[in-house]
Motif scaffolding. Structure first.
Motif, PDB file in Angstrom:
ATOM      1  N   SER A 158       0.826  -1.211   0.000  1.00 30.11           N
ATOM      2  CA  SER A 158       0.000   0.000   0.000  1.00 30.11           C
ATOM      3  C   SER A 158       0.850   1.247   0.000  1.00 30.11           C
ATOM      4  N   VAL A 159       1.894   1.266   0.825  1.00 31.28           N
ATOM      5  CA  VAL A 159       2.779   2.433   0.900  1.00 31.28           C
ATOM      6  C   VAL A 159       3.462   2.660  -0.437  1.00 31.28           C
ATOM      7  N   LEU A 160       3.980   1.590  -1.042  1.00 29.97           N
ATOM      8  CA  LEU A 160       4.649   1.739  -2.337  1.00 29.97           C
ATOM      9  C   LEU A 160       3.669   2.166  -3.420  1.00 29.97           C
ATOM     10  N   ALA A 161       2.489   1.572  -3.424  1.00 31.70           N
ATOM     11  CA  ALA A 161       1.498   1.930  -4.434  1.00 31.70           C
ATOM     12  C   ALA A 161       1.085   3.386  -4.305  1.00 31.70           C
ATOM     13  N   LEU A 162       0.833   3.832  -3.093  1.00 29.53           N
ATOM     14  CA  LEU A 162       0.462   5.239  -2.904  1.00 29.53           C
ATOM     15  C   LEU A 162       1.605   6.161  -3.287  1.00 29.53           C
ATOM     16  N   GLY A 163       2.824   5.778  -2.961  1.00 23.25           N
ATOM     17  CA  GLY A 163       3.974   6.603  -3.329  1.00 23.25           C
ATOM     18  C   GLY A 163       4.114   6.713  -4.824  1.00 23.25           C
ATOM     19  N   ALA A 164       3.900   5.608  -5.540  1.00 17.32           N
ATOM     20  CA  ALA A 164       4.036   5.637  -6.985  1.00 17.32           C
ATOM     21  C   ALA A 164       2.845   6.311  -7.649  1.00 17.32           C
ATOM     22  N   CYS A 165       1.661   6.134  -7.092  1.00 20.89           N
ATOM     23  CA  CYS A 165       0.457   6.647  -7.732  1.00 20.89           C
ATOM     24  C   CYS A 165       0.179   8.101  -7.427  1.00 20.89           C
ATOM     25  N   THR A 166       0.642   8.597  -6.314  1.00 20.10           N
ATOM     26  CA  THR A 166       0.275   9.954  -5.944  1.00 20.10           C
ATOM     27  C   THR A 166       1.244  10.984  -6.469  1.00 20.10           C
ATOM     28  N   GLN A 167       2.250  10.555  -7.209  1.00 21.66           N
ATOM     29  CA  GLN A 167       3.238  11.502  -7.670  1.00 21.66           C
ATOM     30  C   GLN A 167       2.865  12.030  -9.038  1.00 21.66           C
ATOM     31  N   ALA A 168       2.091  13.105  -9.046  1.00 24.52           N
ATOM     32  CA  ALA A 168       1.718  13.737 -10.294  1.00 24.52           C
ATOM     33  C   ALA A 168       2.902  14.523 -10.816  1.00 24.52           C
ATOM     34  N   ALA A 169       3.030  14.574 -12.127  1.00 28.12           N
ATOM     35  CA  ALA A 169       4.121  15.332 -12.716  1.00 28.12           C
ATOM     36  C   ALA A 169       3.919  16.814 -12.435  1.00 28.12           C
ATOM     37  N   ALA A 170       4.965  17.445 -11.932  1.00 29.65           N
ATOM     38  CA  ALA A 170       4.918  18.872 -11.640  1.00 29.65           C
ATOM     39  C   ALA A 170       5.614  19.627 -12.756  1.00 29.65           C
TER      40      ALA A 170
ATOM     41  N   ASN B  22      -4.108   7.546  13.480  1.00 30.14           N
ATOM     42  CA  ASN B  22      -5.315   8.363  13.376  1.00 30.14           C
ATOM     43  C   ASN B  22      -5.591   8.716  11.922  1.00 30.14           C
ATOM     44  N   PRO B  23      -6.811   9.106  11.601  1.00 25.61           N
ATOM     45  CA  PRO B  23      -7.101   9.491  10.220  1.00 25.61           C
ATOM     46  C   PRO B  23      -6.141  10.578   9.737  1.00 25.61           C
ATOM     47  N   ALA B  24      -5.703  10.425   8.506  1.00 20.27           N
ATOM     48  CA  ALA B  24      -4.766  11.384   7.921  1.00 20.27           C
ATOM     49  C   ALA B  24      -5.522  12.602   7.420  1.00 20.27           C
ATOM     50  N   GLU B  25      -4.905  13.761   7.574  1.00 23.24           N
ATOM     51  CA  GLU B  25      -5.491  15.011   7.110  1.00 23.24           C
ATOM     52  C   GLU B  25      -4.508  15.709   6.173  1.00 23.24           C
TER      53      GLU B  25
ATOM     54  N   GLY C 229      -3.466  13.927   2.936  1.00 21.87           N
ATOM     55  CA  GLY C 229      -3.897  12.798   3.748  1.00 21.87           C
ATOM     56  C   GLY C 229      -4.698  11.821   2.912  1.00 21.87           C
ATOM     57  N   SER C 230      -4.501  10.536   3.157  1.00 25.33           N
ATOM     58  CA  SER C 230      -5.255   9.486   2.488  1.00 25.33           C
ATOM     59  C   SER C 230      -5.646   8.460   3.536  1.00 25.33           C
ATOM     60  N   ASN C 231      -6.871   8.001   3.478  1.00 29.35           N
ATOM     61  CA  ASN C 231      -7.349   7.017   4.444  1.00 29.35           C
ATOM     62  C   ASN C 231      -7.867   5.756   3.748  1.00 29.35           C
ATOM     63  N   ALA C 232      -7.378   5.498   2.560  1.00 27.68           N
ATOM     64  CA  ALA C 232      -7.797   4.322   1.798  1.00 27.68           C
ATOM     65  C   ALA C 232      -6.876   3.155   2.144  1.00 27.68           C
ATOM     66  N   GLY C 233      -7.373   2.200   2.904  1.00 30.32           N
ATOM     67  CA  GLY C 233      -6.574   1.041   3.292  1.00 30.32           C
ATOM     68  C   GLY C 233      -5.742   1.285   4.531  1.00 30.32           C
ATOM     69  N   ALA C 234      -5.055   2.406   4.566  1.00 28.97           N
ATOM     70  CA  ALA C 234      -4.251   2.811   5.720  1.00 28.97           C
ATOM     71  C   ALA C 234      -4.240   4.328   5.755  1.00 28.97           C
ATOM     72  N   ALA C 235      -4.113   4.885   6.939  1.00 27.56           N
ATOM     73  CA  ALA C 235      -4.022   6.343   7.067  1.00 27.56           C
ATOM     74  C   ALA C 235      -2.587   6.747   6.763  1.00 27.56           C
ATOM     75  N   ILE C 236      -2.410   7.547   5.724  1.00 25.75           N
ATOM     76  CA  ILE C 236      -1.074   7.928   5.276  1.00 25.75           C
ATOM     77  C   ILE C 236      -1.041   9.421   4.988  1.00 25.75           C
ATOM     78  N   ARG C 237       0.001  10.081   5.461  1.00 26.43           N
ATOM     79  CA  ARG C 237       0.295  11.462   5.062  1.00 26.43           C
ATOM     80  C   ARG C 237       1.385  11.374   4.010  1.00 26.43           C
ATOM     81  N   THR C 238       1.178  12.048   2.889  1.00 26.00           N
ATOM     82  CA  THR C 238       2.111  11.964   1.779  1.00 26.00           C
ATOM     83  C   THR C 238       2.637  13.335   1.400  1.00 26.00           C
ATOM     84  N   ILE C 239       3.934  13.421   1.278  1.00 27.17           N
ATOM     85  CA  ILE C 239       4.607  14.595   0.729  1.00 27.17           C
ATOM     86  C   ILE C 239       5.072  14.190  -0.668  1.00 27.17           C
ATOM     87  N   ASP C 240       4.719  14.966  -1.675  1.00 27.38           N
ATOM     88  CA  ASP C 240       5.191  14.763  -3.040  1.00 27.38           C
ATOM     89  C   ASP C 240       5.846  16.051  -3.500  1.00 27.38           C
ATOM     90  N   VAL C 241       7.104  15.985  -3.869  1.00 29.11           N
ATOM     91  CA  VAL C 241       7.824  17.163  -4.349  1.00 29.11           C
ATOM     92  C   VAL C 241       8.780  16.744  -5.460  1.00 29.11           C
TER      93      VAL C 241
END
Length: 177
Positions: free
Chosen positions: A9-21, A100-103, A122-134
Protein backbone atom coordinates in the motif's frame (compact mmCIF):
# COMPACT_ATOMS: atom_id res chain seq x y z
CA UNK A 1 1.39 -10.96 5.62
CA UNK A 2 -0.15 -7.77 7.08
CA UNK A 3 3.26 -6.10 6.90
CA UNK A 4 3.58 -7.10 3.22
CA UNK A 5 0.12 -5.67 2.48
CA UNK A 6 0.99 -2.42 4.27
CA UNK A 7 4.29 -2.21 2.38
CA UNK A 8 2.49 -2.76 -0.92
CA UNK A 9 0.00 0.00 0.00
CA UNK A 10 2.78 2.43 0.90
CA UNK A 11 4.65 1.74 -2.34
CA UNK A 12 1.50 1.93 -4.43
CA UNK A 13 0.46 5.24 -2.90
CA UNK A 14 3.97 6.60 -3.33
CA UNK A 15 4.04 5.64 -6.99
CA UNK A 16 0.46 6.65 -7.73
CA UNK A 17 0.28 9.95 -5.94
CA UNK A 18 3.24 11.50 -7.67
CA UNK A 19 1.72 13.74 -10.29
CA UNK A 20 4.12 15.33 -12.72
CA UNK A 21 4.92 18.87 -11.64
CA UNK A 22 6.00 21.66 -13.95
CA UNK A 23 9.75 21.34 -14.35
CA UNK A 24 10.67 24.75 -13.00
CA UNK A 25 8.14 24.91 -10.16
CA UNK A 26 9.16 23.19 -6.90
CA UNK A 27 6.32 22.43 -4.50
CA UNK A 28 6.10 25.61 -2.47
CA UNK A 29 2.34 25.77 -2.09
CA UNK A 30 1.18 26.63 1.42
CA UNK A 31 -0.42 23.85 3.39
CA UNK A 32 -4.17 23.43 3.56
CA UNK A 33 -6.39 24.76 6.31
CA UNK A 34 -4.56 23.31 9.34
CA UNK A 35 -3.04 26.02 11.51
CA UNK A 36 -0.09 25.47 13.82
CA UNK A 37 -1.96 26.98 16.79
CA UNK A 38 -5.02 24.71 16.57
CA UNK A 39 -5.46 22.29 19.48
CA UNK A 40 -3.55 19.13 18.66
CA UNK A 41 -1.29 20.98 16.23
CA UNK A 42 1.00 22.63 18.77
CA UNK A 43 4.47 22.69 17.30
CA UNK A 44 7.32 21.17 19.27
CA UNK A 45 10.65 22.93 19.28
CA UNK A 46 13.21 21.10 17.13
CA UNK A 47 15.77 21.04 19.94
CA UNK A 48 13.21 19.45 22.29
CA UNK A 49 12.30 16.75 19.78
CA UNK A 50 15.87 16.00 18.80
CA UNK A 51 16.97 15.76 22.44
CA UNK A 52 15.13 12.44 22.61
CA UNK A 53 16.49 9.12 21.45
CA UNK A 54 15.41 7.95 18.01
CA UNK A 55 13.10 4.99 17.66
CA UNK A 56 14.80 1.64 17.47
CA UNK A 57 14.33 -0.10 14.16
CA UNK A 58 15.84 -0.33 10.74
CA UNK A 59 15.71 1.13 7.27
CA UNK A 60 15.22 -1.36 4.47
CA UNK A 61 15.28 -0.96 0.72
CA UNK A 62 11.92 -1.20 -1.01
CA UNK A 63 10.85 -0.55 -4.55
CA UNK A 64 8.87 -1.66 -7.52
CA UNK A 65 10.10 -0.80 -10.98
CA UNK A 66 10.85 2.91 -11.30
CA UNK A 67 9.85 3.53 -7.67
CA UNK A 68 12.74 3.11 -5.24
CA UNK A 69 12.75 3.87 -1.56
CA UNK A 70 13.62 3.03 1.99
CA UNK A 71 11.13 2.02 4.66
CA UNK A 72 11.65 2.48 8.40
CA UNK A 73 10.01 -0.04 10.70
CA UNK A 74 10.30 -0.24 14.46
CA UNK A 75 9.27 -2.85 17.01
CA UNK A 76 8.40 0.08 19.32
CA UNK A 77 6.22 2.00 16.83
CA UNK A 78 3.35 0.47 14.91
CA UNK A 79 3.56 2.86 11.96
CA UNK A 80 6.12 3.22 9.18
CA UNK A 81 7.84 5.98 7.23
CA UNK A 82 8.85 5.52 3.59
CA UNK A 83 11.13 7.91 1.71
CA UNK A 84 11.65 7.41 -1.96
CA UNK A 85 11.72 8.42 -5.56
CA UNK A 86 9.88 7.72 -8.76
CA UNK A 87 12.91 7.71 -11.04
CA UNK A 88 10.66 7.89 -14.11
CA UNK A 89 9.15 11.24 -13.11
CA UNK A 90 11.92 12.55 -10.84
CA UNK A 91 9.39 13.06 -8.03
CA UNK A 92 10.37 12.39 -4.42
CA UNK A 93 7.91 11.25 -1.78
CA UNK A 94 7.64 10.73 1.95
CA UNK A 95 4.78 8.50 3.15
CA UNK A 96 4.06 8.34 6.88
CA UNK A 97 1.50 5.77 8.00
CA UNK A 98 -0.28 6.85 11.17
CA UNK A 99 -2.86 5.47 13.59
CA UNK A 100 -5.31 8.36 13.38
CA UNK A 101 -7.10 9.49 10.22
CA UNK A 102 -4.77 11.38 7.92
CA UNK A 103 -5.49 15.01 7.11
CA UNK A 104 -4.18 17.38 4.46
CA UNK A 105 -1.87 19.94 5.99
CA UNK A 106 1.79 20.41 6.82
CA UNK A 107 4.52 17.98 7.72
CA UNK A 108 7.70 19.33 9.27
CA UNK A 109 11.13 17.72 9.09
CA UNK A 110 13.44 18.72 11.93
CA UNK A 111 17.20 18.33 11.92
CA UNK A 112 19.87 19.80 14.14
CA UNK A 113 20.65 22.34 11.43
CA UNK A 114 17.27 23.25 9.95
CA UNK A 115 13.51 22.74 9.94
CA UNK A 116 11.66 22.37 6.64
CA UNK A 117 7.90 22.47 6.10
CA UNK A 118 6.11 20.58 3.33
CA UNK A 119 2.51 20.49 2.18
CA UNK A 120 1.09 16.99 2.69
CA UNK A 121 -1.95 15.12 1.48
CA UNK A 122 -3.90 12.80 3.75
CA UNK A 123 -5.26 9.49 2.49
CA UNK A 124 -7.35 7.02 4.44
CA UNK A 125 -7.80 4.32 1.80
CA UNK A 126 -6.57 1.04 3.29
CA UNK A 127 -4.25 2.81 5.72
CA UNK A 128 -4.02 6.34 7.07
CA UNK A 129 -1.07 7.93 5.28
CA UNK A 130 0.29 11.46 5.06
CA UNK A 131 2.11 11.96 1.78
CA UNK A 132 4.61 14.60 0.73
CA UNK A 133 5.19 14.76 -3.04
CA UNK A 134 7.82 17.16 -4.35
CA UNK A 135 10.27 17.47 -7.19
CA UNK A 136 13.38 15.42 -6.50
CA UNK A 137 15.41 18.59 -6.99
CA UNK A 138 13.48 20.49 -4.28
CA UNK A 139 16.20 22.15 -2.15
CA UNK A 140 14.28 21.43 1.07
CA UNK A 141 15.15 17.74 0.68
CA UNK A 142 18.77 18.59 1.51
CA UNK A 143 17.86 18.26 5.21
CA UNK A 144 17.50 14.50 4.65
CA UNK A 145 20.57 14.12 2.43
CA UNK A 146 23.03 15.43 5.02
CA UNK A 147 24.82 12.98 7.32
CA UNK A 148 23.35 13.27 10.82
CA UNK A 149 22.51 11.05 13.78
CA UNK A 150 18.74 11.54 13.68
CA UNK A 151 15.86 13.66 12.43
CA UNK A 152 12.25 14.20 13.45
CA UNK A 153 8.96 14.25 11.56
CA UNK A 154 5.94 16.15 12.91
CA UNK A 155 2.36 16.69 11.76
CA UNK A 156 -0.96 17.41 13.49
CA UNK A 157 0.52 17.13 16.96
CA UNK A 158 2.23 13.78 16.28
CA UNK A 159 6.02 13.58 16.17
CA UNK A 160 8.61 10.84 15.84
CA UNK A 161 12.40 10.87 15.99
CA UNK A 162 14.16 8.51 13.60
CA UNK A 163 17.76 7.45 13.11
CA UNK A 164 19.25 8.82 9.91
CA UNK A 165 20.73 6.36 7.43
CA UNK A 166 22.85 6.90 4.29
CA UNK A 167 20.24 4.97 2.28
CA UNK A 168 17.92 8.01 2.62
CA UNK A 169 20.41 10.26 0.80
CA UNK A 170 21.10 7.58 -1.80
CA UNK A 171 17.42 7.24 -2.70
CA UNK A 172 16.76 10.99 -2.75
CA UNK A 173 19.85 11.61 -4.87
CA UNK A 174 18.36 9.29 -7.51
CA UNK A 175 15.56 11.83 -7.93
CA UNK A 176 17.79 14.87 -8.09
CA UNK A 177 18.96 13.89 -11.55
Amino acid sequence: MIRNLLLASVLALGACTQAAAPEDAPDTAPAAAATPDSPGNELPVAADLLAGAPLSGRWEDVGDGATVGVLFTSPDYADTLAIGCNTGTGEAYINWTIQNPAEDGEVRLYTGAKTETFAATGSNAGAAIRTIDVSGSDPRLAVLKTTQAKFAVQASGEAIVLPWDPSIARVLNECAG
